[in-house]
Design a protein around this motif. Structure first.
Motif, PDB file in Angstrom:
ATOM      1  N   UNK A 367      15.989  52.010  85.780  1.00 19.78           N
ATOM      2  CA  UNK A 367      16.422  50.650  85.449  1.00 19.78           C
ATOM      3  C   UNK A 367      15.638  49.588  86.207  1.00 19.78           C
ATOM      4  N   UNK A 368      14.833  50.038  87.183  1.00 19.63           N
ATOM      5  CA  UNK A 368      14.016  49.086  87.933  1.00 19.63           C
ATOM      6  C   UNK A 368      12.664  48.867  87.239  1.00 19.63           C
ATOM      7  N   UNK A 369      11.939  49.970  86.953  1.00 20.53           N
ATOM      8  CA  UNK A 369      10.581  49.803  86.420  1.00 20.53           C
ATOM      9  C   UNK A 369      10.447  50.296  84.978  1.00 20.53           C
ATOM     10  N   UNK A 370      11.542  50.778  84.363  1.00 14.14           N
ATOM     11  CA  UNK A 370      11.591  51.213  82.956  1.00 14.14           C
ATOM     12  C   UNK A 370      10.799  52.481  82.651  1.00 14.14           C
ATOM     13  N   UNK A 371      10.289  53.158  83.690  1.00 11.85           N
ATOM     14  CA  UNK A 371       9.565  54.394  83.439  1.00 11.85           C
ATOM     15  C   UNK A 371      10.539  55.446  82.889  1.00 11.85           C
ATOM     16  N   UNK A 394      22.858  59.284  89.184  1.00 11.06           N
ATOM     17  CA  UNK A 394      22.320  59.321  87.820  1.00 11.06           C
ATOM     18  C   UNK A 394      23.185  58.548  86.827  1.00 11.06           C
ATOM     19  N   UNK A 395      24.513  58.698  86.934  1.00  7.68           N
ATOM     20  CA  UNK A 395      25.404  58.020  85.989  1.00  7.68           C
ATOM     21  C   UNK A 395      25.369  56.508  86.183  1.00  7.68           C
ATOM     22  N   UNK A 396      25.209  56.090  87.451  1.00 10.81           N
ATOM     23  CA  UNK A 396      25.141  54.657  87.750  1.00 10.81           C
ATOM     24  C   UNK A 396      23.869  54.062  87.161  1.00 10.81           C
ATOM     25  N   UNK A 397      22.753  54.804  87.258  1.00 16.64           N
ATOM     26  CA  UNK A 397      21.501  54.342  86.657  1.00 16.64           C
ATOM     27  C   UNK A 397      21.676  54.153  85.146  1.00 16.64           C
ATOM     28  N   UNK A 398      22.322  55.147  84.508  1.00 12.96           N
ATOM     29  CA  UNK A 398      22.531  55.071  83.055  1.00 12.96           C
ATOM     30  C   UNK A 398      23.424  53.889  82.701  1.00 12.96           C
ATOM     31  N   UNK A 400      23.833  51.143  84.301  1.00 17.15           N
ATOM     32  CA  UNK A 400      23.078  49.901  84.489  1.00 17.15           C
ATOM     33  C   UNK A 400      22.155  49.646  83.287  1.00 17.15           C
ATOM     34  N   UNK A 401      21.486  50.722  82.827  1.00 22.70           N
ATOM     35  CA  UNK A 401      20.639  50.574  81.640  1.00 22.70           C
ATOM     36  C   UNK A 401      21.449  50.106  80.439  1.00 22.70           C
ATOM     37  N   UNK A 402      22.645  50.690  80.291  1.00 19.18           N
ATOM     38  CA  UNK A 402      23.495  50.346  79.145  1.00 19.18           C
ATOM     39  C   UNK A 402      23.900  48.879  79.200  1.00 19.18           C
ATOM     40  N   UNK A 403      24.239  48.402  80.410  1.00 13.43           N
ATOM     41  CA  UNK A 403      24.604  46.987  80.567  1.00 13.43           C
ATOM     42  C   UNK A 403      23.430  46.097  80.170  1.00 13.43           C
ATOM     43  N   UNK A 404      22.215  46.510  80.543  1.00 16.33           N
ATOM     44  CA  UNK A 404      21.028  45.679  80.255  1.00 16.33           C
ATOM     45  C   UNK A 404      20.682  45.654  78.766  1.00 16.33           C
ATOM     46  N   UNK A 405      21.216  46.598  78.017  1.00 10.07           N
ATOM     47  CA  UNK A 405      20.828  46.684  76.604  1.00 10.07           C
ATOM     48  C   UNK A 405      21.606  45.742  75.686  1.00 10.07           C
TER      49      UNK A 405
END
Ligand SMILES: [Zn+2]
Length: 430
Positions: A367-371, A394-398, A400-405
């Motif tokens: 979620x930081x660099x989108x790699x 791992x779940x927190x990263x996911x 965060x990505x979901x929130x950004x979408x």
């Protein structure tokens, strides 16, 4: 469908089920019993037509010959179009899931991470649905629901029959708890009639409108769905788990089923007649229990996130399969699918803005660099970016990505997983 954003009203249709049609005297419902097989046969003809040669169209011109009246014929076409439409949607989703699986398979093959036991995914074409249960979704043109003036009954059902201009009058009596539920509500004019071994059953419905109360621009909390944690939010909280008690119960249940299957085999050999069923009642109980735990977790999550708008993943068949497989099939996919449904339902009921977003690569993207890389996940709980080194649960990263979408129009425009990956990698490069 996945990116629906309704700002103001949410209409909820609530069903009032299990109302038994009273057979005041024997043979009272005979006209309905006569109509049922004719209805079912015609409905099947249209379902087949709409699943094969023609697009499901609720207003399709009648093309089959039937003893049913024109009004009944219209009702059949409408119901068949609905059945065919959802079959087509489910089939298309499953096919997309297959294509995604195939892409995963070839990707893993290319980067050498393919498990030796993994077989190349194959596609088996779906059969056209076969209607077995008699279910009639009737509108007021063929079945009219009228309040009863008499205090003995609540309503009268006026049902058109196969006989020209001849109507069947059936009294409807509600149970006390049904009467409490519908008090002050306007009952919808369309009703559903189901025939079971136990007789005819009526389902009524009414609409309720809930305003979305989340203010525009409210902060977004992303929700990741999983097995180790039913719900993980981008605010760093976890709710509910399949591990611990539920998993113990599931293990016990599986053992029980194995023993039963063994016994069955043994009895079959001996030619015994009464065999114990392999469908386990405790399995059904477990499933119900899992759902209760999910409801509790989702409820708590809503309570602790007032004032937020929510983003959750739109779980495709493929994603669910992937998540379940990743955890050794601890839990059936249907149970996992209950989580987003419960989130949507809670949001609608409480007037909270909730948006479902595409879930592809939400667990592999940094979620930081989108790699994006499968190897960003050294194990089930850890996310560690191979490029920027960002490390987090791992779940927190996911989540965060979901929130950004939410409102990510470029991502919304992507039609498949491949396009999503290309977009995320372009962002990484930038
Ligand atoms: Zn990174």
């Amino acid at each position: 469908m996945t990116q629906r954003r309704q700002r103001n009203l949410e209409k909820l249709t609530k069903a009032v089920t299990h109302i038994r049609l009273i057979e005041a005297n024997p043979g009272k419902l005979a006209a309905l019993d006569e109509l049922a097989p004719v209805y079912l046969a015609l409905c099947q003809q249209y379902v087949t037509l709409f699943c094969t040669d023609e697009h499901p169209d609720k207003f399709h011109a009648p093309v089959f010959v039937t003893p049913l009246s024109e009004r009944w014929h219209r009702v059949v076409i409408q119901q068949a179009a609905g059945i065919a439409q959802s079959w087509r949607t489910n089939r298309a989703n499953a096919y997309q899931g297959y294509l995604d699986d195939l892409l995963d398979y070839h990707e893993q093959q290319a980067d050498g991470t393919l498990d030796a036991q993994t077989k190349e995914p194959t596609w088996k074409e779906w059969d056209v649905p076969a209607l077995r249960q008699i279910c009639i979704q009737a509108n007021t043109n063929v079945v009219a629901l009228e309040p009863s003036q008499d205090s003995t009954f609540d309503y009268w059902l006026k049902i058109s029959t196969l006989e020209f201009r001849k109507q069947l009058l059936v009294p409807v009596k509600l149970a006390d708890y049904h009467r409490q539920t519908v008090k002050g509500k306007t009952i919808n004019t369309s009703v559903t009639l189901n025939k079971r071994d136990t007789g005819w059953w009526l389902t009524l419905s009414y609409d309720e409108v809930v305003m979305v109360q989340t203010p525009l621009g409210a902060p977004v909390v992303g929700i990741d769905v999983g097995i180790a944690n039913f719900v993980t939010t981008s605010t760093g909280k976890h709710y509910g788990t399949f591990h611990g008690k539920l998993r113990e119960r599931q293990k016990r249940d599986r053992g029980k089923r194995r023993r039963k299957a063994k016994l069955r085999k043994c009895l079959e050999k001996k030619g015994g007649k009464t065999l114990p069923s392999t469908t386990s009642r405790s399995g059904q109980r477990l499933s119900r229990h899992v759902r209760q735990e999910i409801n509790r977790a989702v409820n708590q999550c809503f309570q602790e996130h007032q004032g937020y708008q929510l983003a959750y993943e739109h779980l495709s068949v493929a994603t669910m399969k992937h998540k379940v497989r990743a955890m050794n099939s601890y839990m059936r996919a249907s149970n996992l699918g209950h989580i987003p449904k419960q989130i949507a339902w809670n949001a609608a009921k409480r007037g909270v803005q909730a948006t479902s977003v595409k879930s592809a690569y939400s667990s592999q993207e940094c979620h930081v660099c989108h790699y994006v890389d499968r190897k960003n996940r050294p194990n089930q709980h850890t996310f560690c970016c191979r490029v920027c080194g960002h490390q987090v649960h791992a779940d927190l990263n996911a989540a965060t990505n979901i929130a950004q979408r939410v409102g990510d129009t470029e991502l919304i425009a992507c039609t498949d997983k491949k396009a999503i990956k290309a977009l995320l990698m372009r962002r990484h490069d930038a």
